[in-house]
Design an enzyme around this catalytic site. Structure first.
Site, PDB file in Angstrom:
ATOM      1  N   HIS A 156       0.860  -1.188   0.000  1.00 58.49           N
ATOM      2  CA  HIS A 156       0.000   0.000   0.000  1.00 58.49           C
ATOM      3  C   HIS A 156       0.893   1.234   0.000  1.00 58.49           C
ATOM      4  O   HIS A 156       1.853   1.327   0.767  1.00 58.49           O
ATOM      5  CB  HIS A 156      -0.891  -0.006   1.248  1.00 58.49           C
ATOM      6  CG  HIS A 156      -1.662   1.264   1.448  1.00 58.49           C
ATOM      7  ND1 HIS A 156      -1.306   2.229   2.372  1.00 58.49           N
ATOM      8  CD2 HIS A 156      -2.780   1.735   0.831  1.00 58.49           C
ATOM      9  CE1 HIS A 156      -2.160   3.224   2.330  1.00 58.49           C
ATOM     10  NE2 HIS A 156      -3.080   2.950   1.402  1.00 58.49           N
ATOM     11  N   HIS A 199       1.695  11.073  -2.136  1.00 61.98           N
ATOM     12  CA  HIS A 199       0.430  10.883  -1.435  1.00 61.98           C
ATOM     13  C   HIS A 199      -0.294  12.219  -1.443  1.00 61.98           C
ATOM     14  O   HIS A 199       0.071  13.141  -0.713  1.00 61.98           O
ATOM     15  CB  HIS A 199       0.686  10.393  -0.006  1.00 61.98           C
ATOM     16  CG  HIS A 199      -0.535   9.856   0.655  1.00 61.98           C
ATOM     17  ND1 HIS A 199      -0.656   9.720   2.016  1.00 61.98           N
ATOM     18  CD2 HIS A 199      -1.714   9.397   0.139  1.00 61.98           C
ATOM     19  CE1 HIS A 199      -1.836   9.217   2.311  1.00 61.98           C
ATOM     20  NE2 HIS A 199      -2.496   9.004   1.192  1.00 61.98           N
TER      21      HIS A 199
END
Length: 558
Positions: free
Chosen positions: A117, A163
């Site tokens: 992830h 991110h």
């Protein structure tokens, strides 16, 4: 050196260097049983390996090679110390050592896949650096699914990986792709899947498509124009890299709102703001979709409109990937358990950490595996106990990154119900004899400044709720080579999903007990008999010397 000093030194050495005197009685008795005149020859060793260790494929020649490889003379057999040392050697692994031994000709959806992830993050989810280094480390460990969040750079002329909505420093997509190409198959020949969380304009999608095709070249798997009715087999996808993301139309039709991985719902805009946004969208020049980009997508992702029933609908004409957060899965499992299992028999389910795990911690993967989820996405940069379970699961099947799902999850005639309690299938008996190696792998004052350590072992099962258990040994005081000689028993209803957890701690009366090693083993791959079990550090890296001598035995319930 004086005699007194030598005597003190010798006595101290005996406290950290294992000797045959410390061999368990079971080992001494077995040596007596299979040896003659103090030596175990090739025939005796072969008989021991077949009868006691259940190594049916072993030959007398294999036994002779073990004797020939022993550092202890004579070469016509093993004396008791050499036999003891063989049992405590790295060659006496606790796991089946057959390499890849699962059927790899089934569709991709029939396997649990070692999945990362936000694979580019070096630390937490908010302000750590983005880099290709954690991607490289993950691939070296056997991870087969790499996730990249792709965004326009500040000039809107290049593609960055970061991110979104955080302070994480970006890395270029090109650098990530180059590293994936270089390290994709260093640990396994089986395919690597790149899941893309795409926030690009069509122009940058086209640019990303060019980067992907030019960088990955012939190892890139490009599907035909039609969506798969069934996923290809792993055997046909060897040494290929697969792209999985939403088709571009899903982005142009939907509002650009990536943070589906945020558990809290976004505040609703008031009507006036919503109308202004709609007007701006109407007046905005239409951008063409990027056909080059769409042609690269082998595993189509997306969440259909509607509720859980629509999300879990199985289409016989095509397969797809669905993503759910850990909390979404938990909630869905309460009411749609069998539907999730049915969905994952043909389609891919990816589960990812809830948004508040900003420290890059992980969740219990068992509920996802129990429902057949293939991609249980984990933050690989940490060192929490749930990551140890992930490492344990993928020690199976030759550590190739793919583990075949149990048959009960694949049976289309009778859909497995995760809520139903099952009867006991087997009993696993685990004996922890002794351990060694801490003196060589730790600073001598790491555990205690003035005396040898006081070690104890925790042994337990991670699995379905009925199988979960944790037990603890006695504390052995003042010894670098602790001898416990304790047996533990575990009654298992689903051994196919069970993982054996082993942790060693050093007792500390005044503060938290010190960590001294851990490992996690898939029960379905444990070999019976007496085995040497190497321990890992908190990050899952193997110590050079620390190991336990243990015995494993499976029996049928009465």
């Amino acid at each position: 050196m004086s005699k007194q000093s030598y005597r003190v030194c010798f006595c101290f050495r005996r406290r950290f260097k294992m000797t045959v005197a410390q061999a368990p009685e079971d080992v001494k008795n077995l040596f007596e049983m299979y040896s003659e005149n103090g030596l175990m020859n090739a025939d005796g060793l072969h008989k021991f390996l077949v009868e006691y260790q259940k190594e049916d494929e072993t030959t007398t020649d294999d036994a002779q090679k073990i004797i020939d490889g022993s550092k202890h003379l004579p070469k016509n057999g093993l004396h008791v110390e050499a036999f003891f040392r063989h049992l405590f050697s790295d060659t006496n692994s606790p796991l089946v050592s057959l390499g890849v031994h699962h059927d790899m000709n089934a569709p991709l959806s029939h396997y649990f896949i070692f999945t990362g992830h936000n694979s580019y993050l070096t630390g937490n989810q908010l302000n750590s650096d983005c880099s290709d280094v954690p991607i490289i480390n993950a691939l070296k460990r056997g991870v087969r699914v790499i996730e990249l969040d792709i965004w326009p750079n500040s000039e809107k002329d290049d593609v960055h990986v970061l991110h979104g909505g955080t302070l994480t420093a970006p890395v270029t997509l090109l650098k990530c792709l180059s590293s994936i190409k270089e390290y994709a198959f260093v640990s396994s020949d089986f395919p690597v899947v790149i899941t893309l969380e795409d926030h690009l304009t069509p122009d940058l999608q086209a640019k990303a498509a060019n980067m992907i095709t030019e960088t990955l070249e012939d190892i890139l798997f490009t599907p035909g124009p039609e969506v798969f009715k069934e996923f290809p087999s792993l055997e046909t996808l060897k040494k290929r890299i697969i792209i999985s993301t939403k088709p571009p139309k899903d982005y142009t039709e939907a509002k650009e709102d990536k943070d589906k991985e945020n558990d809290s719902k976004s505040d609703k805009a008031d009507d006036e703001v919503a109308m202004k946004k709609a007007e701006l969208h109407e007046n905005k020049p239409k951008q063409k979709k990027a056909p080059e980009y769409k042609r690269l997508i082998a595993i189509h992702a997306g969440k259909p409109k509607g509720g859980l029933d629509e999300c879990l609908e199985v289409d016989p004409e095509k397969v797809r990937r669905l993503s759910l957060s850990e909390l979404e899965l938990e909630k869905a499992a309460e009411t749609h358990g069998k539907q999730i299992v049915r969905f994952t028999q043909r389609n891919m389910l990816r589960v990812y950490p809830k948004g508040i795990r900003v420290d890059s911690s992980n969740y219990n993967p068992m509920i996802a595996w129990l429902h057949g989820a293939q991609m249980v996405a984990f933050n690989m940069q940490g060192c929490d106990k749930h990551l140890w379970l992930m490492h344990g699961m993928f020690k199976g099947n030759g550590q190739c990154g793919y583990v075949k799902k149990p048959d009960f999850l694949l049976n289309t005639n009778e859909i497995f119900d995760p809520e139903v309690k099952h009867s006991e299938k087997t009993i696993l008996k685990v004996t922890v004899y002794l351990g060694e190696g801490w003196y060589y792998d730790f600073d001598h004052t790491h555990f205690d400044s003035y005396s040898p350590p006081d070690f104890y072992v925790k042994v337990g099962i991670a699995g379905v709720p009925a199988d979960k258990q944790m037990t603890k040994s006695k504390i052995v005081e003042d010894s670098w080579v602790p001898s416990w000689n304790q047996e533990f028993e575990f009654h298992l209803t689903m051994p196919q999903l069970a993982l054996l957890r082993i942790k060693v701690h050093e007792y500390d009366m005044s503060k938290t007990d010190d960590f001294a090693g851990q490992t996690c083993l898939p029960v379905s791959e444990i070999r019976t008999g007496i085995r040497a079990v190497p321990l890992m550090d908190k990050k899952g890296d193997k110590y050079n010397n620390v190991k336990l001598l243990m015995r494993f035995e499976f029996t049928n319930p009465s």
